[in-house]
Design a protein around this motif. Structure first.
Motif, PDB file in Angstrom:
ATOM      1  N   ASP A   1       0.849  -1.180   0.000  1.00 41.33           N
ATOM      2  CA  ASP A   1       0.000   0.000   0.000  1.00 41.33           C
ATOM      3  C   ASP A   1       0.893   1.241   0.000  1.00 41.33           C
ATOM      4  OD1 ASP A   1      -1.850   1.938   0.302  1.00 41.33           O
ATOM      5  OD2 ASP A   1      -2.831   1.070   2.056  1.00 41.33           O
ATOM      6  N   GLU A   2       1.424   1.553  -1.186  1.00 42.87           N
ATOM      7  CA  GLU A   2       2.411   2.629  -1.306  1.00 42.87           C
ATOM      8  C   GLU A   2       1.843   3.974  -0.848  1.00 42.87           C
ATOM      9  OE1 GLU A   2       5.463   2.290  -2.018  1.00 42.87           O
ATOM     10  OE2 GLU A   2       5.664   0.389  -3.074  1.00 42.87           O
ATOM     11  N   ALA A   3       0.603   4.234  -1.242  1.00 43.28           N
ATOM     12  CA  ALA A   3       0.030   5.543  -0.951  1.00 43.28           C
ATOM     13  C   ALA A   3      -0.082   5.775   0.557  1.00 43.28           C
ATOM     14  CB  ALA A   3      -1.329   5.680  -1.631  1.00 43.28           C
ATOM     15  N   SER A   4      -0.575   4.782   1.284  1.00 42.98           N
ATOM     16  CA  SER A   4      -0.708   4.949   2.733  1.00 42.98           C
ATOM     17  C   SER A   4       0.645   5.102   3.396  1.00 42.98           C
ATOM     18  CB  SER A   4      -1.429   3.745   3.340  1.00 42.98           C
ATOM     19  OG  SER A   4      -2.705   3.637   2.809  1.00 42.98           O
ATOM     20  N   MET A   5       1.618   4.305   2.930  1.00 43.93           N
ATOM     21  CA  MET A   5       2.954   4.386   3.527  1.00 43.93           C
ATOM     22  C   MET A   5       3.552   5.770   3.293  1.00 43.93           C
ATOM     23  SD  MET A   5       4.810   0.723   3.070  1.00 43.93           S
ATOM     24  CE  MET A   5       4.395   0.211   1.434  1.00 43.93           C
ATOM     25  N   GLU A   6       3.365   6.258   2.057  1.00 42.54           N
ATOM     26  CA  GLU A   6       3.939   7.560   1.730  1.00 42.54           C
ATOM     27  C   GLU A   6       3.294   8.658   2.566  1.00 42.54           C
ATOM     28  OE1 GLU A   6       4.483   8.086  -2.408  1.00 42.54           O
ATOM     29  OE2 GLU A   6       4.725  10.250  -2.255  1.00 42.54           O
ATOM     30  N   GLU A   7       1.983   8.523   2.746  1.00 41.34           N
ATOM     31  CA  GLU A   7       1.265   9.519   3.527  1.00 41.34           C
ATOM     32  C   GLU A   7       1.774   9.550   4.972  1.00 41.34           C
ATOM     33  OE1 GLU A   7      -2.829   8.577   4.050  1.00 41.34           O
ATOM     34  OE2 GLU A   7      -3.489  10.654   3.798  1.00 41.34           O
TER      35      GLU A   7
ATOM     36  N   VAL B   1      -7.488  -6.093 -24.377  1.00 40.84           N
ATOM     37  CA  VAL B   1      -7.679  -6.356 -22.945  1.00 40.84           C
ATOM     38  C   VAL B   1      -6.446  -5.918 -22.154  1.00 40.84           C
ATOM     39  CG1 VAL B   1      -7.935  -8.181 -21.226  1.00 40.84           C
ATOM     40  CG2 VAL B   1      -9.340  -8.217 -23.292  1.00 40.84           C
ATOM     41  N   SER B   2      -5.257  -6.262 -22.663  1.00 41.09           N
ATOM     42  CA  SER B   2      -4.021  -5.915 -21.951  1.00 41.09           C
ATOM     43  C   SER B   2      -3.874  -4.406 -21.824  1.00 41.09           C
ATOM     44  CB  SER B   2      -2.796  -6.470 -22.677  1.00 41.09           C
ATOM     45  OG  SER B   2      -2.982  -7.816 -22.979  1.00 41.09           O
ATOM     46  N   ILE B   3      -4.063  -3.686 -22.940  1.00 45.57           N
ATOM     47  CA  ILE B   3      -3.897  -2.232 -22.897  1.00 45.57           C
ATOM     48  C   ILE B   3      -4.937  -1.616 -21.968  1.00 45.57           C
ATOM     49  CG2 ILE B   3      -4.002  -0.102 -24.257  1.00 45.57           C
ATOM     50  CD1 ILE B   3      -1.545  -1.672 -24.887  1.00 45.57           C
ATOM     51  N   GLY B   4      -6.185  -2.120 -22.059  1.00 44.86           N
ATOM     52  CA  GLY B   4      -7.243  -1.608 -21.204  1.00 44.86           C
ATOM     53  C   GLY B   4      -6.910  -1.809 -19.731  1.00 44.86           C
ATOM     54  N   ALA B   5      -6.444  -3.000 -19.397  1.00 52.07           N
ATOM     55  CA  ALA B   5      -6.110  -3.302 -18.003  1.00 52.07           C
ATOM     56  C   ALA B   5      -4.962  -2.414 -17.528  1.00 52.07           C
ATOM     57  CB  ALA B   5      -5.728  -4.770 -17.867  1.00 52.07           C
ATOM     58  N   PHE B   6      -3.973  -2.244 -18.401  1.00 55.40           N
ATOM     59  CA  PHE B   6      -2.823  -1.407 -18.046  1.00 55.40           C
ATOM     60  C   PHE B   6      -3.275   0.017 -17.771  1.00 55.40           C
ATOM     61  CE2 PHE B   6       0.739   1.349 -19.487  1.00 55.40           C
ATOM     62  CZ  PHE B   6       1.651   0.996 -18.508  1.00 55.40           C
ATOM     63  N   ALA B   7      -4.083   0.561 -18.678  1.00 54.03           N
ATOM     64  CA  ALA B   7      -4.562   1.934 -18.518  1.00 54.03           C
ATOM     65  C   ALA B   7      -5.377   2.076 -17.237  1.00 54.03           C
ATOM     66  CB  ALA B   7      -5.401   2.338 -19.728  1.00 54.03           C
ATOM     67  N   ALA B   8      -6.250   1.103 -16.985  1.00 52.64           N
ATOM     68  CA  ALA B   8      -7.097   1.169 -15.788  1.00 52.64           C
ATOM     69  C   ALA B   8      -6.253   1.147 -14.520  1.00 52.64           C
ATOM     70  CB  ALA B   8      -8.078   0.002 -15.793  1.00 52.64           C
ATOM     71  N   LEU B   9      -5.243   0.268 -14.507  1.00 53.33           N
ATOM     72  CA  LEU B   9      -4.373   0.168 -13.332  1.00 53.33           C
ATOM     73  C   LEU B   9      -3.645   1.486 -13.071  1.00 53.33           C
ATOM     74  CD1 LEU B   9      -2.667  -3.331 -13.414  1.00 53.33           C
ATOM     75  CD2 LEU B   9      -3.891  -2.267 -11.523  1.00 53.33           C
TER      76      LEU B   9
ATOM     77  N   ALA C   1      -3.013   6.475  -9.930  1.00 56.57           N
ATOM     78  CA  ALA C   1      -2.864   7.929  -9.897  1.00 56.57           C
ATOM     79  C   ALA C   1      -4.000   8.555  -9.089  1.00 56.57           C
ATOM     80  CB  ALA C   1      -2.840   8.483 -11.307  1.00 56.57           C
ATOM     81  N   GLN C   2      -5.210   8.024  -9.292  1.00 56.73           N
ATOM     82  CA  GLN C   2      -6.380   8.555  -8.598  1.00 56.73           C
ATOM     83  C   GLN C   2      -6.214   8.416  -7.087  1.00 56.73           C
ATOM     84  OE1 GLN C   2      -8.886   8.601 -11.536  1.00 56.73           O
ATOM     85  NE2 GLN C   2      -8.789  10.593 -10.571  1.00 56.73           N
ATOM     86  N   ARG C   3      -5.768   7.233  -6.700  1.00 57.82           N
ATOM     87  CA  ARG C   3      -5.605   6.922  -5.288  1.00 57.82           C
ATOM     88  C   ARG C   3      -4.578   7.859  -4.652  1.00 57.82           C
ATOM     89  NH1 ARG C   3      -5.989   3.485  -1.212  1.00 57.82           N
ATOM     90  NH2 ARG C   3      -4.074   2.586  -0.386  1.00 57.82           N
ATOM     91  N   ARG C   4      -3.501   8.108  -5.396  1.00 56.39           N
ATOM     92  CA  ARG C   4      -2.461   8.983  -4.862  1.00 56.39           C
ATOM     93  C   ARG C   4      -2.985  10.409  -4.755  1.00 56.39           C
ATOM     94  NH1 ARG C   4       2.532   7.039  -4.471  1.00 56.39           N
ATOM     95  NH2 ARG C   4       3.326   9.136  -4.576  1.00 56.39           N
ATOM     96  N   ARG C   5      -3.716  10.866  -5.798  1.00 54.96           N
ATOM     97  CA  ARG C   5      -4.246  12.233  -5.743  1.00 54.96           C
ATOM     98  C   ARG C   5      -5.196  12.378  -4.563  1.00 54.96           C
ATOM     99  NH1 ARG C   5      -3.918  12.283 -11.297  1.00 54.96           N
ATOM    100  NH2 ARG C   5      -2.103  13.526 -11.857  1.00 54.96           N
ATOM    101  N   ALA C   6      -6.016  11.341  -4.345  1.00 50.40           N
ATOM    102  CA  ALA C   6      -6.998  11.396  -3.263  1.00 50.40           C
ATOM    103  C   ALA C   6      -6.315  11.585  -1.916  1.00 50.40           C
ATOM    104  CB  ALA C   6      -7.839  10.124  -3.261  1.00 50.40           C
ATOM    105  N   LYS C   7      -5.118  11.050  -1.787  1.00 52.49           N
ATOM    106  CA  LYS C   7      -4.387  11.182  -0.527  1.00 52.49           C
ATOM    107  C   LYS C   7      -3.496  12.411  -0.531  1.00 52.49           C
ATOM    108  CE  LYS C   7      -4.252   6.418   1.062  1.00 52.49           C
ATOM    109  NZ  LYS C   7      -4.740   6.417   2.430  1.00 52.49           N
ATOM    110  N   GLY C   8      -3.570  13.198  -1.595  1.00 59.60           N
ATOM    111  CA  GLY C   8      -2.747  14.403  -1.670  1.00 59.60           C
ATOM    112  C   GLY C   8      -1.292  14.109  -1.915  1.00 59.60           C
TER     113      GLY C   8
ATOM    114  N   VAL D   1       1.648  12.549 -18.939  1.00 60.59           N
ATOM    115  CA  VAL D   1       2.643  11.478 -18.961  1.00 60.59           C
ATOM    116  C   VAL D   1       1.943  10.120 -18.998  1.00 60.59           C
ATOM    117  CG1 VAL D   1       4.495  10.378 -17.667  1.00 60.59           C
ATOM    118  CG2 VAL D   1       4.363  12.867 -17.772  1.00 60.59           C
ATOM    119  N   LEU D   2       0.894  10.002 -18.169  1.00 60.28           N
ATOM    120  CA  LEU D   2       0.117   8.756 -18.150  1.00 60.28           C
ATOM    121  C   LEU D   2      -0.419   8.437 -19.539  1.00 60.28           C
ATOM    122  CD1 LEU D   2      -2.140   8.587 -14.974  1.00 60.28           C
ATOM    123  CD2 LEU D   2      -0.270   7.116 -15.685  1.00 60.28           C
ATOM    124  N   ALA D   3      -1.047   9.454 -20.147  1.00 62.01           N
ATOM    125  CA  ALA D   3      -1.644   9.262 -21.461  1.00 62.01           C
ATOM    126  C   ALA D   3      -0.572   8.876 -22.472  1.00 62.01           C
ATOM    127  CB  ALA D   3      -2.358  10.539 -21.899  1.00 62.01           C
TER     128      ALA D   3
END
Ligand SMILES: Nc1ncnc2c1ncn2[C@@H]1O[C@H](COP(=O)(O)OP(=O)(O)OP(=O)(O)O)[C@@H](O)[C@H]1O
Ligand SMILES: [Mg+2]
Lengths: 268, 420
Positions: free
Chosen positions: A121-127, B198-206, B211-218, B226-228
């Protein structure tokens, strides 16, 4: 010492009669040592006195040959670093023990990574790492994702300390944490040491700088050639006396715990 | 006692602020200049080699040869993927080549001589690899013999083992259609495209989710652009590859049609994803890097260093077994020299050329693929130019030397700029 014990409450960490040899070299001889919650215990002694060896024994890096290890009054055995951290003992080693090829966050959580199921859980650790670093007023770090290899000596020191305070530990041991630091950073670390003790932790500080020691320590334990020379309250002694304890193992006005003939112990 | 007043960052976000596109690019350039070059030289070399060979021999740049390159490079690439684990600890496995040979010989004997079904045969071959790795790993990690010596001894012993299993001058043919299909049959073109999507879709989704998760945590996240670019670039490159492989490459399509992605490609992709996940996303992988970077620090962090050391040899030998199975499929048979000659050097070369450090602590599974491609291109291209095996060996040896020099020099540079 017995008188002190009642006055200070029970020590959280207590070592009795610790012996440790590396082959023929008898490095620790019948060492008694204690750390009390809410107090800073300074461990002083000349180069090679056995300070680092003593704390490595506490941390489970070196197994002890004989002696008692008590934690919160109960006898425990520490077989490895995991046992020590499970008890709530965190140690900042003199040589820091950081992995150059990992970044700050990865180092801080090394061996205790946070995961969701099996994924890190990289995000939590970083936080959490960022919060801790912030609480230590770390100002020179560019990013928590910097490789440790690219950090200065002082920055590495701070990361090592942050790693130790990240966990809600009960005992924090710092082996010469200010050795590589500039004036401002040294002040910060000392302030942190005091703050940790004020929060109720038992803090052990190893340092060669007696000015620093007197600034923050409540108690001073002096090691002399692998033996505990004396364990005193900081306010009961003055700096020259501590210097004498470090260099000769005894001093006027402080009851030494050493056997009468100190030189006996030197033959090893 | 309060902290002394020094300019404290305003928020923890200061340490974790998202970079702008410019900052992101600059920090990347900084890293490269500091010696953190990863696979860059290999990718550059690959492009140059492909251009040179295409100019000298236009047939090099044909769909048929492209498919050839993939099947030709597959066995050593797979062995190299396992070697990355061992190299990450600064260890070496000189026996990986003959380990693959032993496992291939076991498989061939079970399938052809004993008439076993392929799943059982493959399972036993993999188990033999695992056993070999466990034994060698334990000798290194617990007894404390240098891996160079253990695996050199194994190198010799396994050469003998293959000889004993197959018999001098012997040759065990593979007749199992499934095993043969790995290197000789192709994914139907439609399925190739589905697989691609399927592979490209999965990669993009991951990537997006992360990125979303990291942004949510600031926390700092890669800029969207870069992602695109990453997803788009990958989609285009792999899309071209799928398109080319789906072209008819049979000289006489009426007699036999030959099109589609060779089956070995999705197999390697799955291995790449799984092993990259293990190294990059699990605590185990983190511990492998830590042990390779500073074993004492790892030990003090409570990591069981001996277990980690043993495990990388287990991974390596098991991957060697997979490589052996693929090689057997390619050759349609197993002979006493299976996994011998240049197999090991090509595999080590692939890992190192791809950017895995011989000094430990630095490397990725995908390095093996990039390096494997370089080796396959040299081998194939020089063959097309009519050079003898002797010249090919010399050139490949030189390329390995160059890659090792790049590794050593970038390490030196990293030290000089404080990036170790
Ligand atoms: N792993 C080891 N093997 C053998 N001898 C050792 C080992 N570690 C320490 N020693 C010896 O134990 C003695 C005490 O060393 P130690 O590092 O504990 O001293 P120290 O008090 O921390 O000194 P310093 O102030 O220089 O850090 C030294 O004589 C040293 O040579
Ligand atoms: Mg020391």
């Amino acid at each position: 010492m017995t008188a002190n014990a009642t006055e200070n409450g029970t020590p959280i960490l207590q070592l009795r009669g610790i012996n440790k040899s590396f082959g023929p070299v008898h490095v620790l001889k019948q060492v008694n040592f204690a750390a009390y919650p809410g107090q800073v215990t300074a461990l002083v002694g000349d180069n090679g006195a056995g300070k680092s060896t003593l704390i490595k024994c506490i941390g489970g890096i070196h197994p002890i040959d004989s002696g008692e290890f008590l934690f919160e009054g109960k006898q425990v055995t520490v077989h490895g670093p995991r046992d020590a951290s499970a008890l709530g003992i965190e140690i900042v080693y003199q040589d820091l023990a950081l992995c150059d090829n990992l970044d700050v966050v990865q180092n801080m959580f090394l061996g205790r990574e946070q995961t969701t199921s099996i994924v890190l859980d990289e995000a939590s650790m970083e936080e959490r790492a960022a919060k801790t670093l912030k609480s230590l007023s770390v100002r020179t770090l560019r990013s928590t994702r910097q490789l440790v290899a690219s950090l200065s000596g002082g920055q590495r020191q701070t990361v090592a300390i942050a790693k130790a305070v990240l966990w809600n530990s009960k005992v924090v041991i710092l082996d010469e944490p200010t050795a590589a630091l500039g004036v401002a950073q040294t002040e910060q670390v000392l302030a942190l040491v005091r703050r940790l003790a004020d929060q109720g932790l038992a803090v052990v500080l190893i340092s060669h700088n007696l000015v620093d020691v007197f600034q923050v320590a409540d108690r001073i334990a002096a090691l002399y050639l692998g033996q505990l020379a004396a364990e005193v309250k900081a306010k009961d002694v003055r700096q020259p006396q501590v210097v004498e304890l470090i260099t000769t193992g005894r001093t006027e006005g402080v009851e030494s715990e050493l056997p009468t003939s100190v030189d006996e112990g030197v033959t090893a | 006692m309060s902290a002394p007043t020094v300019d404290v960052p305003d928020s923890p976000a200061e340490l974790t602020r998202s970079p702008s596109l410019g900052e992101y690019f600059r920090s990347y350039v900084d890293r490269v200049r500091g010696g953190d070059i990863g696979s860059l030289p290999a990718i550059f070399g690959l492009v140059v080699l492909v251009i040179v060979f295409s100019l000298l021999r236009p047939v090099f740049f044909s769909a048929g040869n492209f498919a050839n390159l993939l099947t030709q490079g597959a066995p050593i690439t797979v062995i190299a993927m396992g070697l990355v684990f061992v190299l990450l600890l600064g260890e070496i496995d000189l026996s990986a080549g003959f380990t693959s040979g032993v496992c291939a010989a076991v498989l061939a004997t079970l399938l052809t001589d004993w008439g076993w079904s392929w799943p059982l045969g493959v399972l036993v071959a993999l188990a033999v690899g695992l056993l070999i790795g466990t034994t060698m790993g334990s000798l290194v990690a617990r007894v404390g013999i240098p891996s160079f010596v253990v695996t050199l001894a194994a190198f010799l012993a396994f050469q003998g083992t293959v000889l004993l299993i197959i018999g001098e001058g012997g040759n065990v043919a593979i007749r199992d259609q499934t095993i043969l299909a790995i290197e000789n049959k192709n994914v139907p073109p439609v399925w190739g495209w589905i697989l691609w999507a399927v592979s490209i879709g999965a990669f993009a989704a991951l990537m997006l989710m992360q990125a979303q998760r990291r942004r949510a945590k600031g926390l700092a996240a890669e800029p969207m652009a870069v992602l695109a670019a990453k997803v788009g670039g990958l989609a285009v490159l792999t899309g071209i590859a799928v398109y080319v492989l789906n072209l008819e490459r049979s000289r006489n399509a009426l007699v036999i049609s030959l099109k589609g992605i060779p089956w070995v490609v999705p197999i390697i992709l799955v291995l790449l994803v799984v092993l990259s996940f293990v190294l990059g996303r699990t605590a185990y992988g983190r511990h492998v890097y830590a042990t390779g970077g500073n074993a004492e620090a790892a030990r003090r962090a409570g990591i069981k260093v001996a277990n980690i050391r043993t495990s990388v040899f287990m991974v390596c030998s098991t991957m060697a077994a997979v490589g052996g199975i693929i090689a057997a499929s390619r050759a349609n048979s197993v002979d006493p020299n299976a996994g011998g000659s240049n197999t090991l050097l090509y595999a080590v070369g692939a890992a190192v050329i791809g950017g895995t450090s011989l000094f430990g602590g630095k490397g990725k599974v995908r390095d093996a693929i990039i390096g494997g491609a370089v080796i396959a291109v040299i081998d194939n291209g020089m063959g097309l130019l009519g050079y003898s095996a002797g010249i090919k060996f010399i050139v490949t040896g030189l390329v390995l030397l160059i890659a090792a020099s790049v590794d050593a020099l970038s390490r030196k540079r990293a030290h000089a700029t404080g990036r170790a």
